[in-house]
Design a protein around this motif. Structure first.
Motif, PDB file in Angstrom:
ATOM      1  N   LYS A  60       5.516  -3.677  -8.258  1.00  0.00           N
ATOM      2  CA  LYS A  60       5.694  -2.928  -9.497  1.00  0.00           C
ATOM      3  C   LYS A  60       5.754  -1.420  -9.263  1.00  0.00           C
ATOM      4  CE  LYS A  60       3.525  -6.392 -12.407  1.00  0.00           C
ATOM      5  NZ  LYS A  60       4.640  -7.061 -12.943  1.00  0.00           N
ATOM      6  N   SER A  61       5.096  -0.928  -8.225  1.00  0.00           N
ATOM      7  CA  SER A  61       5.084   0.506  -7.923  1.00  0.00           C
ATOM      8  C   SER A  61       6.181   0.834  -6.920  1.00  0.00           C
ATOM      9  CB  SER A  61       3.730   0.900  -7.320  1.00  0.00           C
ATOM     10  OG  SER A  61       2.679   0.616  -8.200  1.00  0.00           O
ATOM     11  N   LYS A  62       6.567   2.115  -6.892  1.00  0.00           N
ATOM     12  CA  LYS A  62       7.539   2.555  -5.896  1.00  0.00           C
ATOM     13  C   LYS A  62       6.808   2.687  -4.559  1.00  0.00           C
ATOM     14  CE  LYS A  62      10.934   6.051  -4.786  1.00  0.00           C
ATOM     15  NZ  LYS A  62      11.564   7.314  -5.127  1.00  0.00           N
ATOM     16  N   ILE A  63       7.119   1.780  -3.648  1.00  0.00           N
ATOM     17  CA  ILE A  63       6.477   1.743  -2.338  1.00  0.00           C
ATOM     18  C   ILE A  63       7.572   1.751  -1.280  1.00  0.00           C
ATOM     19  CG2 ILE A  63       4.993   0.401  -0.779  1.00  0.00           C
ATOM     20  CD1 ILE A  63       3.606  -0.794  -3.197  1.00  0.00           C
ATOM     21  N   ILE A  64       7.314   2.438  -0.183  1.00  0.00           N
ATOM     22  CA  ILE A  64       8.254   2.452   0.939  1.00  0.00           C
ATOM     23  C   ILE A  64       8.605   1.010   1.289  1.00  0.00           C
ATOM     24  CG2 ILE A  64       8.476   3.048   3.385  1.00  0.00           C
ATOM     25  CD1 ILE A  64       6.523   5.381   2.747  1.00  0.00           C
ATOM     26  N   PHE A  65       9.900   0.728   1.467  1.00  0.00           N
ATOM     27  CA  PHE A  65      10.361  -0.632   1.729  1.00  0.00           C
ATOM     28  C   PHE A  65       9.603  -1.295   2.886  1.00  0.00           C
ATOM     29  CE2 PHE A  65      14.643   0.840  -0.066  1.00  0.00           C
ATOM     30  CZ  PHE A  65      14.313   0.417  -1.337  1.00  0.00           C
ATOM     31  N   GLY A  66       9.376  -0.566   3.952  1.00  0.00           N
ATOM     32  CA  GLY A  66       8.657  -1.123   5.096  1.00  0.00           C
ATOM     33  C   GLY A  66       7.251  -1.574   4.738  1.00  0.00           C
ATOM     34  N   LEU A  67       6.592  -0.829   3.850  1.00  0.00           N
ATOM     35  CA  LEU A  67       5.250  -1.222   3.417  1.00  0.00           C
ATOM     36  C   LEU A  67       5.286  -2.421   2.495  1.00  0.00           C
ATOM     37  CD1 LEU A  67       3.215   2.038   2.851  1.00  0.00           C
ATOM     38  CD2 LEU A  67       3.150   0.423   4.731  1.00  0.00           C
ATOM     39  N   LEU A  68       6.345  -2.532   1.704  1.00  0.00           N
ATOM     40  CA  LEU A  68       6.479  -3.699   0.837  1.00  0.00           C
ATOM     41  C   LEU A  68       6.494  -4.982   1.658  1.00  0.00           C
ATOM     42  CD1 LEU A  68       7.875  -2.296  -2.085  1.00  0.00           C
ATOM     43  CD2 LEU A  68       8.211  -4.729  -2.109  1.00  0.00           C
ATOM     44  N   GLU A  69       7.038  -4.895   2.868  1.00  0.00           N
ATOM     45  CA  GLU A  69       7.048  -6.041   3.778  1.00  0.00           C
ATOM     46  C   GLU A  69       5.763  -6.111   4.591  1.00  0.00           C
ATOM     47  OE1 GLU A  69       9.475  -8.319   3.871  1.00  0.00           O
ATOM     48  OE2 GLU A  69      10.539  -7.242   2.294  1.00  0.00           O
ATOM     49  N   GLY A  70       5.207  -4.960   4.968  1.00  0.00           N
ATOM     50  CA  GLY A  70       4.057  -4.929   5.861  1.00  0.00           C
ATOM     51  C   GLY A  70       2.718  -5.180   5.204  1.00  0.00           C
ATOM     52  N   ILE A  71       2.477  -4.579   4.047  1.00  0.00           N
ATOM     53  CA  ILE A  71       1.168  -4.715   3.394  1.00  0.00           C
ATOM     54  C   ILE A  71       0.807  -6.174   3.109  1.00  0.00           C
ATOM     55  CG2 ILE A  71      -0.106  -4.241   1.261  1.00  0.00           C
ATOM     56  CD1 ILE A  71       0.933  -1.382   1.409  1.00  0.00           C
ATOM     57  N   PRO A  72       1.727  -7.021   2.650  1.00  0.00           N
ATOM     58  CA  PRO A  72       1.342  -8.418   2.410  1.00  0.00           C
ATOM     59  C   PRO A  72       0.918  -9.189   3.669  1.00  0.00           C
ATOM     60  CG  PRO A  72       3.306  -7.885   1.164  1.00  0.00           C
ATOM     61  CD  PRO A  72       3.056  -6.742   2.106  1.00  0.00           C
ATOM     62  N   THR A  73       1.148  -8.625   4.853  1.00  0.00           N
ATOM     63  CA  THR A  73       0.694  -9.284   6.090  1.00  0.00           C
ATOM     64  C   THR A  73      -0.718  -8.861   6.465  1.00  0.00           C
ATOM     65  OG1 THR A  73       1.425  -7.569   7.670  1.00  0.00           O
ATOM     66  CG2 THR A  73       3.075  -9.200   6.954  1.00  0.00           C
ATOM     67  N   MET A  74      -1.267  -7.881   5.740  1.00  0.00           N
ATOM     68  CA  MET A  74      -2.564  -7.319   6.097  1.00  0.00           C
ATOM     69  C   MET A  74      -3.708  -8.040   5.402  1.00  0.00           C
ATOM     70  SD  MET A  74      -1.681  -3.249   6.079  1.00  0.00           S
ATOM     71  CE  MET A  74      -3.204  -2.794   6.921  1.00  0.00           C
ATOM     72  N   LEU A  75      -4.822  -8.123   6.108  1.00  0.00           N
ATOM     73  CA  LEU A  75      -6.053  -8.657   5.547  1.00  0.00           C
ATOM     74  C   LEU A  75      -6.870  -7.516   4.943  1.00  0.00           C
ATOM     75  CD1 LEU A  75      -7.044 -11.013   8.496  1.00  0.00           C
ATOM     76  CD2 LEU A  75      -5.859 -11.634   6.385  1.00  0.00           C
ATOM     77  N   LEU A  76      -7.791  -7.849   4.064  1.00  0.00           N
ATOM     78  CA  LEU A  76      -8.672  -6.865   3.449  1.00  0.00           C
ATOM     79  C   LEU A  76      -9.370  -6.049   4.535  1.00  0.00           C
ATOM     80  CD1 LEU A  76      -9.921  -5.882   0.753  1.00  0.00           C
ATOM     81  CD2 LEU A  76     -11.703  -7.580   1.106  1.00  0.00           C
ATOM     82  N   CYS A  77      -9.340  -4.734   4.429  1.00  0.00           N
ATOM     83  CA  CYS A  77      -9.968  -3.778   5.354  1.00  0.00           C
ATOM     84  C   CYS A  77      -9.310  -3.705   6.728  1.00  0.00           C
ATOM     85  CB  CYS A  77     -11.458  -4.051   5.514  1.00  0.00           C
ATOM     86  SG  CYS A  77     -12.371  -3.852   3.977  1.00  0.00           S
ATOM     87  N   GLU A  78      -8.161  -4.323   6.901  1.00  0.00           N
ATOM     88  CA  GLU A  78      -7.437  -4.238   8.166  1.00  0.00           C
ATOM     89  C   GLU A  78      -6.821  -2.846   8.314  1.00  0.00           C
ATOM     90  OE1 GLU A  78      -3.211  -6.012   9.473  1.00  0.00           O
ATOM     91  OE2 GLU A  78      -4.760  -7.542   9.246  1.00  0.00           O
ATOM     92  N   VAL A  79      -6.735  -2.381   9.545  1.00  0.00           N
ATOM     93  CA  VAL A  79      -6.034  -1.136   9.844  1.00  0.00           C
ATOM     94  C   VAL A  79      -4.896  -1.498  10.788  1.00  0.00           C
ATOM     95  CG1 VAL A  79      -6.194   1.170  10.858  1.00  0.00           C
ATOM     96  CG2 VAL A  79      -8.132   0.244   9.574  1.00  0.00           C
ATOM     97  N   ALA A  80      -3.680  -1.092  10.423  1.00  0.00           N
ATOM     98  CA  ALA A  80      -2.504  -1.424  11.223  1.00  0.00           C
ATOM     99  C   ALA A  80      -1.557  -0.242  11.266  1.00  0.00           C
ATOM    100  CB  ALA A  80      -1.785  -2.644  10.641  1.00  0.00           C
ATOM    101  N   MET A  81      -0.699  -0.243  12.274  1.00  0.00           N
ATOM    102  CA  MET A  81       0.359   0.747  12.361  1.00  0.00           C
ATOM    103  C   MET A  81       1.675   0.004  12.268  1.00  0.00           C
ATOM    104  SD  MET A  81       1.346   3.696  15.191  1.00  0.00           S
ATOM    105  CE  MET A  81       0.130   3.104  16.270  1.00  0.00           C
ATOM    106  N   PHE A  82       2.581   0.516  11.433  1.00  0.00           N
ATOM    107  CA  PHE A  82       3.898  -0.079  11.272  1.00  0.00           C
ATOM    108  C   PHE A  82       4.954   0.871  11.807  1.00  0.00           C
ATOM    109  CE2 PHE A  82       2.753  -3.700   8.827  1.00  0.00           C
ATOM    110  CZ  PHE A  82       1.656  -3.319   8.084  1.00  0.00           C
ATOM    111  N   LYS A  83       5.871   0.341  12.549  1.00  0.00           N
ATOM    112  CA  LYS A  83       7.046   1.100  12.964  1.00  0.00           C
ATOM    113  C   LYS A  83       8.204   0.480  12.205  1.00  0.00           C
ATOM    114  CE  LYS A  83       9.818   2.402  16.929  1.00  0.00           C
ATOM    115  NZ  LYS A  83      10.029   2.216  18.360  1.00  0.00           N
TER     116      LYS A  83
END
Length: 102
Positions: A60-83
């Motif tokens: 629903k929010s304007k989110i960087i396309f890469g994050l739209l794909e990446g965030i749903p792969t993350m677990l609660l409190c996870e820290v990740a780097m996306f390229k």
């Protein structure tokens, strides 16, 4: 999304087995850098940002396309780097930002 458009490196594992999906509010800090390390944008105070995390609703929010794909792969409190490839940063093919840390 094309294979190889988004790469994820796990920095710190998550604290649960729950991942977010469309409609969920996500709260996160981010630092956006170019491949040569120049900071373009950050939410972290020590990197020039406000110190306040972003709060957005997936799908629903304007989110960087890469994050739209990446965030749903993350677990609660996870820290990740996306390229991400340039076209996954707001859809601009010639955008110089190709690295994202969440």
């Amino acid at each position: 999304m094309k294979p190889g458009s988004l790469m994820k490196a796990l920095i710190r594992p998550g604290a649960s087995d729950k991942t977010p999906s469309d409609g969920d509010q996500v709260i996160y800090h981010s630092t956006i850098r170019t491949l040569d390390g120049v900071i373009v944008e950050s939410t972290k105070a020590e990197l020039g940002g406000s110190g306040n995390p972003k709060r957005q609703v997936l799908g629903k929010s304007k989110i960087i396309f890469g994050l739209l794909e990446g965030i749903p792969t993350m677990l609660l409190c996870e820290v990740a780097m996306f390229k991400v490839k340039p076209e996954l940063y707001y859809g601009e093919e010639d955008c110089p930002v190709t690295c994202f840390c969440c």
